[in-house]
Design a protein around this motif. Sequence first.
Motif, PDB file in Angstrom:
ATOM      1  N   PHE A  70       0.838  -1.205   0.000  1.00 41.28           N
ATOM      2  CA  PHE A  70       0.000   0.000   0.000  1.00 41.28           C
ATOM      3  C   PHE A  70       0.872   1.254   0.000  1.00 41.28           C
ATOM      4  O   PHE A  70       0.673   2.160  -0.820  1.00 41.28           O
ATOM      5  CB  PHE A  70      -0.924   0.001   1.222  1.00 41.28           C
ATOM      6  CG  PHE A  70      -1.738   1.251   1.372  1.00 41.28           C
ATOM      7  CD1 PHE A  70      -2.890   1.428   0.623  1.00 41.28           C
ATOM      8  CD2 PHE A  70      -1.356   2.244   2.251  1.00 41.28           C
ATOM      9  CE1 PHE A  70      -3.653   2.588   0.756  1.00 41.28           C
ATOM     10  CE2 PHE A  70      -2.105   3.399   2.390  1.00 41.28           C
ATOM     11  CZ  PHE A  70      -3.253   3.570   1.639  1.00 41.28           C
ATOM     12  N   TRP A  73       3.011   1.692  -3.269  1.00 36.78           N
ATOM     13  CA  TRP A  73       2.207   2.156  -4.400  1.00 36.78           C
ATOM     14  C   TRP A  73       1.764   3.596  -4.221  1.00 36.78           C
ATOM     15  O   TRP A  73       1.538   4.308  -5.188  1.00 36.78           O
ATOM     16  CB  TRP A  73       1.020   1.237  -4.617  1.00 36.78           C
ATOM     17  CG  TRP A  73       1.415  -0.115  -5.148  1.00 36.78           C
ATOM     18  CD1 TRP A  73       2.650  -0.512  -5.577  1.00 36.78           C
ATOM     19  CD2 TRP A  73       0.565  -1.239  -5.324  1.00 36.78           C
ATOM     20  NE1 TRP A  73       2.610  -1.819  -5.997  1.00 36.78           N
ATOM     21  CE2 TRP A  73       1.350  -2.292  -5.849  1.00 36.78           C
ATOM     22  CE3 TRP A  73      -0.779  -1.472  -5.075  1.00 36.78           C
ATOM     23  CZ2 TRP A  73       0.818  -3.543  -6.142  1.00 36.78           C
ATOM     24  CZ3 TRP A  73      -1.298  -2.722  -5.364  1.00 36.78           C
ATOM     25  CH2 TRP A  73      -0.504  -3.738  -5.888  1.00 36.78           C
ATOM     26  N   GLN A  74       1.614   4.030  -2.994  1.00 34.44           N
ATOM     27  CA  GLN A  74       1.293   5.440  -2.748  1.00 34.44           C
ATOM     28  C   GLN A  74       2.486   6.303  -3.168  1.00 34.44           C
ATOM     29  O   GLN A  74       2.330   7.319  -3.827  1.00 34.44           O
ATOM     30  CB  GLN A  74       0.964   5.668  -1.268  1.00 34.44           C
ATOM     31  CG  GLN A  74       0.568   7.083  -0.936  1.00 34.44           C
ATOM     32  CD  GLN A  74      -0.734   7.502  -1.584  1.00 34.44           C
ATOM     33  OE1 GLN A  74      -1.637   6.704  -1.759  1.00 34.44           O
ATOM     34  NE2 GLN A  74      -0.824   8.752  -1.959  1.00 34.44           N
ATOM     35  N   TRP A  79      -1.356   4.246  -7.161  1.00 36.23           N
ATOM     36  CA  TRP A  79      -2.754   4.558  -6.813  1.00 36.23           C
ATOM     37  C   TRP A  79      -3.264   5.733  -7.630  1.00 36.23           C
ATOM     38  O   TRP A  79      -4.413   5.737  -8.081  1.00 36.23           O
ATOM     39  CB  TRP A  79      -2.912   4.837  -5.325  1.00 36.23           C
ATOM     40  CG  TRP A  79      -2.662   3.670  -4.442  1.00 36.23           C
ATOM     41  CD1 TRP A  79      -1.742   3.590  -3.439  1.00 36.23           C
ATOM     42  CD2 TRP A  79      -3.334   2.394  -4.451  1.00 36.23           C
ATOM     43  NE1 TRP A  79      -1.799   2.356  -2.843  1.00 36.23           N
ATOM     44  CE2 TRP A  79      -2.768   1.601  -3.436  1.00 36.23           C
ATOM     45  CE3 TRP A  79      -4.350   1.849  -5.233  1.00 36.23           C
ATOM     46  CZ2 TRP A  79      -3.181   0.299  -3.175  1.00 36.23           C
ATOM     47  CZ3 TRP A  79      -4.770   0.538  -4.973  1.00 36.23           C
ATOM     48  CH2 TRP A  79      -4.187  -0.210  -3.952  1.00 36.23           C
ATOM     49  N   GLU A  83      -6.463   5.676 -10.133  1.00 35.44           N
ATOM     50  CA  GLU A  83      -7.569   6.628  -9.970  1.00 35.44           C
ATOM     51  C   GLU A  83      -7.800   7.418 -11.249  1.00 35.44           C
ATOM     52  O   GLU A  83      -8.939   7.589 -11.692  1.00 35.44           O
ATOM     53  CB  GLU A  83      -7.279   7.575  -8.811  1.00 35.44           C
ATOM     54  CG  GLU A  83      -8.389   8.580  -8.581  1.00 35.44           C
ATOM     55  CD  GLU A  83      -8.090   9.564  -7.466  1.00 35.44           C
ATOM     56  OE1 GLU A  83      -9.041  10.229  -7.031  1.00 35.44           O
ATOM     57  OE2 GLU A  83      -6.930   9.680  -7.042  1.00 35.44           O
TER      58      GLU A  83
END
Length: 120
Positions: A70, A73-74, A79, A83
């Motif tokens: 998480f 990838w941020q 992400w 999006e």
Amino acid sequence: MSVVSGRFELTEVEYVQIASLLPVMKPQRGGRWRGHRQVINGILFRVRTGVPWRDVPSRYGPWKTLYKRFTRWQEDGTWARIEAALQADADAAGQLQWHGNADSTIVRAHQHAAGARKGG
């Protein structure tokens, strides 16, 4: 591995939609990586329920794996790419409304509520 189907998990169609946007799976330090879909499902479970990372069910893999993927990838923009692509697809299909409202209401507070010195 069989795909567990649950209410917080991606459908096949949803996963196919984002699969090409995910980083290539290259195991580091000789380890075997958890599949992206399993990890994303775990991340979705955590985000949608609000549980601490340590409390994500083990069927999604170790919580540290979920957390590390998480945050990685941020940081690398994965992400944001997902999006942007999903938003562009939804906009092209006419599924987004771009009309918004802004409220400029002003509420005045008493001077003491704003941190003014007492006793003037």
